[in-house]
Every structure is written in C-alpha cells, then in structure tokens.
Design a protein around this motif. Structure first.
Motif, PDB file in Angstrom:
ATOM      1  N   THR A  26       0.847  -1.196   0.000  1.00  0.00           N
ATOM      2  CA  THR A  26       0.000   0.000   0.000  1.00  0.00           C
ATOM      3  C   THR A  26       0.879   1.241   0.000  1.00  0.00           C
ATOM      4  OG1 THR A  26      -0.129  -0.117   2.391  1.00  0.00           O
ATOM      5  CG2 THR A  26      -1.909  -1.142   1.160  1.00  0.00           C
ATOM      6  N   PHE A  28       0.103   4.157  -1.303  1.00  0.00           N
ATOM      7  CA  PHE A  28      -0.756   5.285  -0.972  1.00  0.00           C
ATOM      8  C   PHE A  28      -1.808   4.841   0.040  1.00  0.00           C
ATOM      9  CE2 PHE A  28       1.087   8.024  -4.034  1.00  0.00           C
ATOM     10  CZ  PHE A  28       1.391   7.234  -5.135  1.00  0.00           C
ATOM     11  N   PRO A  29      -2.318   5.767   0.840  1.00  0.00           N
ATOM     12  CA  PRO A  29      -3.324   5.384   1.854  1.00  0.00           C
ATOM     13  C   PRO A  29      -4.583   4.804   1.228  1.00  0.00           C
ATOM     14  CG  PRO A  29      -2.446   7.573   2.288  1.00  0.00           C
ATOM     15  CD  PRO A  29      -1.948   7.179   0.937  1.00  0.00           C
ATOM     16  N   ILE A  30      -5.190   3.891   1.954  1.00  0.00           N
ATOM     17  CA  ILE A  30      -6.442   3.282   1.526  1.00  0.00           C
ATOM     18  C   ILE A  30      -7.591   3.984   2.234  1.00  0.00           C
ATOM     19  CG2 ILE A  30      -7.842   1.188   1.565  1.00  0.00           C
ATOM     20  CD1 ILE A  30      -5.262  -0.397   1.382  1.00  0.00           C
ATOM     21  N   THR A  31      -8.553   4.449   1.474  1.00  0.00           N
ATOM     22  CA  THR A  31      -9.695   5.148   2.057  1.00  0.00           C
ATOM     23  C   THR A  31     -10.677   4.176   2.685  1.00  0.00           C
ATOM     24  OG1 THR A  31      -9.535   7.043   0.574  1.00  0.00           O
ATOM     25  CG2 THR A  31     -11.699   6.603   1.545  1.00  0.00           C
ATOM     26  N   ASN A  51     -14.700   3.099   6.344  1.00  0.00           N
ATOM     27  CA  ASN A  51     -13.599   4.017   6.102  1.00  0.00           C
ATOM     28  C   ASN A  51     -12.533   3.797   7.186  1.00  0.00           C
ATOM     29  OD1 ASN A  51     -14.652   5.146   3.778  1.00  0.00           O
ATOM     30  ND2 ASN A  51     -15.761   6.735   4.872  1.00  0.00           N
ATOM     31  N   ASN A  52     -11.743   4.783   7.444  1.00  0.00           N
ATOM     32  CA  ASN A  52     -10.666   4.630   8.421  1.00  0.00           C
ATOM     33  C   ASN A  52     -11.237   4.516   9.828  1.00  0.00           C
ATOM     34  OD1 ASN A  52      -8.628   4.737   6.488  1.00  0.00           O
ATOM     35  ND2 ASN A  52      -8.634   6.971   6.516  1.00  0.00           N
ATOM     36  N   ARG A  70     -11.862  -2.236  11.544  1.00  0.00           N
ATOM     37  CA  ARG A  70     -10.639  -2.039  10.774  1.00  0.00           C
ATOM     38  C   ARG A  70      -9.493  -1.630  11.686  1.00  0.00           C
ATOM     39  NH1 ARG A  70     -10.125   2.056   5.547  1.00  0.00           N
ATOM     40  NH2 ARG A  70      -7.843   2.018   5.403  1.00  0.00           N
ATOM     41  N   ASN A  72      -6.411   0.299  11.288  1.00  0.00           N
ATOM     42  CA  ASN A  72      -5.828   1.201  10.293  1.00  0.00           C
ATOM     43  C   ASN A  72      -4.305   1.080  10.238  1.00  0.00           C
ATOM     44  OD1 ASN A  72      -8.344   2.320   9.610  1.00  0.00           O
ATOM     45  ND2 ASN A  72      -8.247   3.700  11.354  1.00  0.00           N
ATOM     46  N   ALA A  73      -3.694   0.880  11.390  1.00  0.00           N
ATOM     47  CA  ALA A  73      -2.231   0.811  11.437  1.00  0.00           C
ATOM     48  C   ALA A  73      -1.694  -0.350  10.619  1.00  0.00           C
ATOM     49  CB  ALA A  73      -1.764   0.711  12.884  1.00  0.00           C
ATOM     50  N   ASN A  75      -3.622  -1.930   8.192  1.00  0.00           N
ATOM     51  CA  ASN A  75      -4.410  -2.063   6.952  1.00  0.00           C
ATOM     52  C   ASN A  75      -5.132  -3.412   6.892  1.00  0.00           C
ATOM     53  OD1 ASN A  75      -4.099   0.414   5.561  1.00  0.00           O
ATOM     54  ND2 ASN A  75      -2.018  -0.152   5.000  1.00  0.00           N
ATOM     55  N   ARG A  98      -8.755   3.363  -2.827  1.00  0.00           N
ATOM     56  CA  ARG A  98      -8.014   4.515  -2.312  1.00  0.00           C
ATOM     57  C   ARG A  98      -8.841   5.789  -2.339  1.00  0.00           C
ATOM     58  NH1 ARG A  98      -3.262   2.819  -5.432  1.00  0.00           N
ATOM     59  NH2 ARG A  98      -3.730   4.490  -6.888  1.00  0.00           N
TER      60      ARG A  98
END
Length: 125
Positions: A26, A28-31, A51-52, A70, A72-73, A75, A98
């Motif tokens: 990843t 780029f960040p994943i939305t 989402n996040n 989720r 987030n840290a 993914n 994304r």
C-alpha cells in the motif's frame, strides 16, 4: 495493493465466523475496505464496508448480525459474522479502494479498485 483474506469455513446455522483481510503493498493510503459476497445464483453484492475506522456501511440483510472493523495501522479489515443463516453461504471477497468513500459502496457503478481472492463461507442448516 494486495489483499489476503482468511477465516472462511463451515459452520452450523446460528454460529459465528470471523473473516480477516490484510492489505499489503500500500504505497498510498487506503480510504475504504470491505467485503462483498457472491453465489452462483446471485451477482456480487456488498456485505459491509468501512472508512478509516468509521462510517460502517452494511447491507440490510446483515445489519444487526455482522460487524465490520478495521485496524488502520495494519491495513486490516475484519468481519465478525454472528447468527449465521444458510442464505449467508457464499464466496466472500475482500476489497479496498483509495478514493471511494465506504458509504458509496453498493451504489450502482461504484466498485472498489482492489480485490482479494474469495474465502468460502458455508452455513449448514
């Protein structure tokens, strides 16, 4: 983005399963991340998306029984499935995007960009 799902299996009606899916590569960040399911009789349908860590979005058929979360840290997205029914039997696919907000998933023509391999969930009656 590579998505690796796990956690499928066979369970009796009324039982529970927990699916997990980790995203790697990843840059780029994943939305948003989430889950779809598909059977030979039905086209692929949204189960849940998030989402996040916020704005969970559920299909009406799973509200009150399934919970999406989720990390987030790392993914990673999880799907806790309780009170399973035979009609939940399907191939479950992890997905990520994304750009598209999780609340838009399930709308016509809105499909995530990245997909994992399916994991089979079988609920016996």
């Amino acid at each position: 983005v590579q998505l690796q799902a796990s956690g499928g299996g066979v369970v009796q009606a009324g039982g529970s399963l927990n699916l997990s899916c980790a995203a790697s590569e990843t840059i780029f960040p994943i939305t948003a991340m989430g889950w779809y399911r598909q059977t030979p009789q039905l086209q692929r349908e949204l189960v849940a998306s998030i989402n996040n860590g916020k704005h969970p979005n559920y299909a009406d058929s799973v509200k009150g029984r399934f919970t999406i979360s989720r990390d987030n840290a790392n993914n990673t997205v999880y799907l806790q499935m309780n009170s399973l029914k035979p009609e939940d039997t399907a191939l479950y696919y992890c997905a990520a995007d994304r750009v598209a907000d999780a609340r838009l998933w399930g709308l016509p023509h809105v499909w995530p960009d990245y997909w994992g391999q399916g994991t089979l969930v079988t609920v016996s009656s």
